[in-house]
Enzyme design. Sequence first.
Site, PDB file in Angstrom:
ATOM      1  N   GLY A   1      -9.166 109.366  67.547  1.00  0.00           N
ATOM      2  CA  GLY A   1     -10.278 110.106  66.991  1.00  0.00           C
ATOM      3  C   GLY A   1     -11.227 109.209  66.221  1.00  0.00           C
ATOM      4  O   GLY A   1     -10.820 108.225  65.613  1.00  0.00           O
TER       5      GLY A   1
ATOM      6  N   HIS B   1     -12.601 106.768  61.730  1.00  0.00           N
ATOM      7  CA  HIS B   1     -11.759 105.734  61.118  1.00  0.00           C
ATOM      8  C   HIS B   1     -12.403 104.351  61.226  1.00  0.00           C
ATOM      9  O   HIS B   1     -11.733 103.334  61.101  1.00  0.00           O
ATOM     10  CB  HIS B   1     -10.394 105.701  61.802  1.00  0.00           C
TER      11      HIS B   1
ATOM     12  N   HIS C   1      -6.298 111.574  58.418  1.00  0.00           N
ATOM     13  CA  HIS C   1      -7.076 112.748  58.817  1.00  0.00           C
ATOM     14  C   HIS C   1      -7.165 113.751  57.671  1.00  0.00           C
ATOM     15  O   HIS C   1      -7.547 114.899  57.882  1.00  0.00           O
ATOM     16  CB  HIS C   1      -6.438 113.442  60.021  1.00  0.00           C
TER      17      HIS C   1
END
Length: 333
Positions: free
Chosen positions: A54, A57, A219
């Site tokens: 995802g 980051h 997250h």
Amino acid sequence: MKKLINDPRAVVDESVEGFGMAHPGLVSVHPDPLYVSRAGGAVPGKVGLVSGGGSGHEPLHAGYVGLGMLDAAVPGAVFTSPTPDAIIPATQAADGGVGVVHIVKNYTGDVLNFETAAEMCAAEGIEVRTVLVNDDVAVEDSLYTAGRRGVAGTVLVEKIAGAAAERGDSLDAVAAIGERVAQNVRSMGLALTACTVPHAGKPSFELADDEIEIGIGIHGEPGRQRVGLEPADALTEHLLGPVADDLGLAGGEQVLLLVNGMGGTPLSELYVVYRRAAQLLADRGVAVVRSLVGNYVTSLEMQGASVTVLRLDDEMTGLWDAPVHTAALRWGV
């Protein structure tokens, strides 16, 4: 919510497009499906390295595409695993004819989607090995994982395995050194504030002004405990102790110490954390022989930090020192 964005649904596409425009000598951006590959394509006869996950980051993972690290990276939507339809062409783009290693953070979506992509690539004749990174000592079986999460230690796996591939190691040898790093690295983080996912428009969790979340995930997942605001040295002890204990560090060992920012913490504060972490390791008789301090695996604009310790041997130290030229890491070239 105040962010430098246009449409929340277009954040990743526009960010990756800008990344490619900023680093045309290092990477090529492929928009549909979205992935980033090493400029000039796969290196013939060299094992390819691919990672992804995802977005949110940064600089992980696209920032580590280049000489001595990754050959391709696959960014998903913010905090959302990339799908096989992007992982497959990224793997094909990284294949120099001798196979590809997938470096996968231990989140359920990442694991399943990279596994599916690896099976489909194998059916097309590309040998794939997978290295799973699960360095977070904070919790087991979190909201996103079965087992420990993969966090900042991922950068160290990518760098050292990437150097092994660059020197010409075989597919199995590159995977083996990646596994060795993964088995000898541990991390733990904390949050001072939550982050805000663009399409959500509100913080991912609530923290009082005088609360710290210990063991946070990248997250915004909850950690081990919430504690009251404490001085930096005390908070660093909350992180370093479990990391060192889990590794079973003994006097006389040598380590790499990474203090990683979560996106919103000043570098000056990260060095305060590094100072105490290095002192605590010295108290255990452990020598810090390599170091890294900065924002390497972030969580959007979260204020916080993580501490990562890698037990080194001579080979890993040499591979860490080997030349690297990416947007986010560069030395020896």
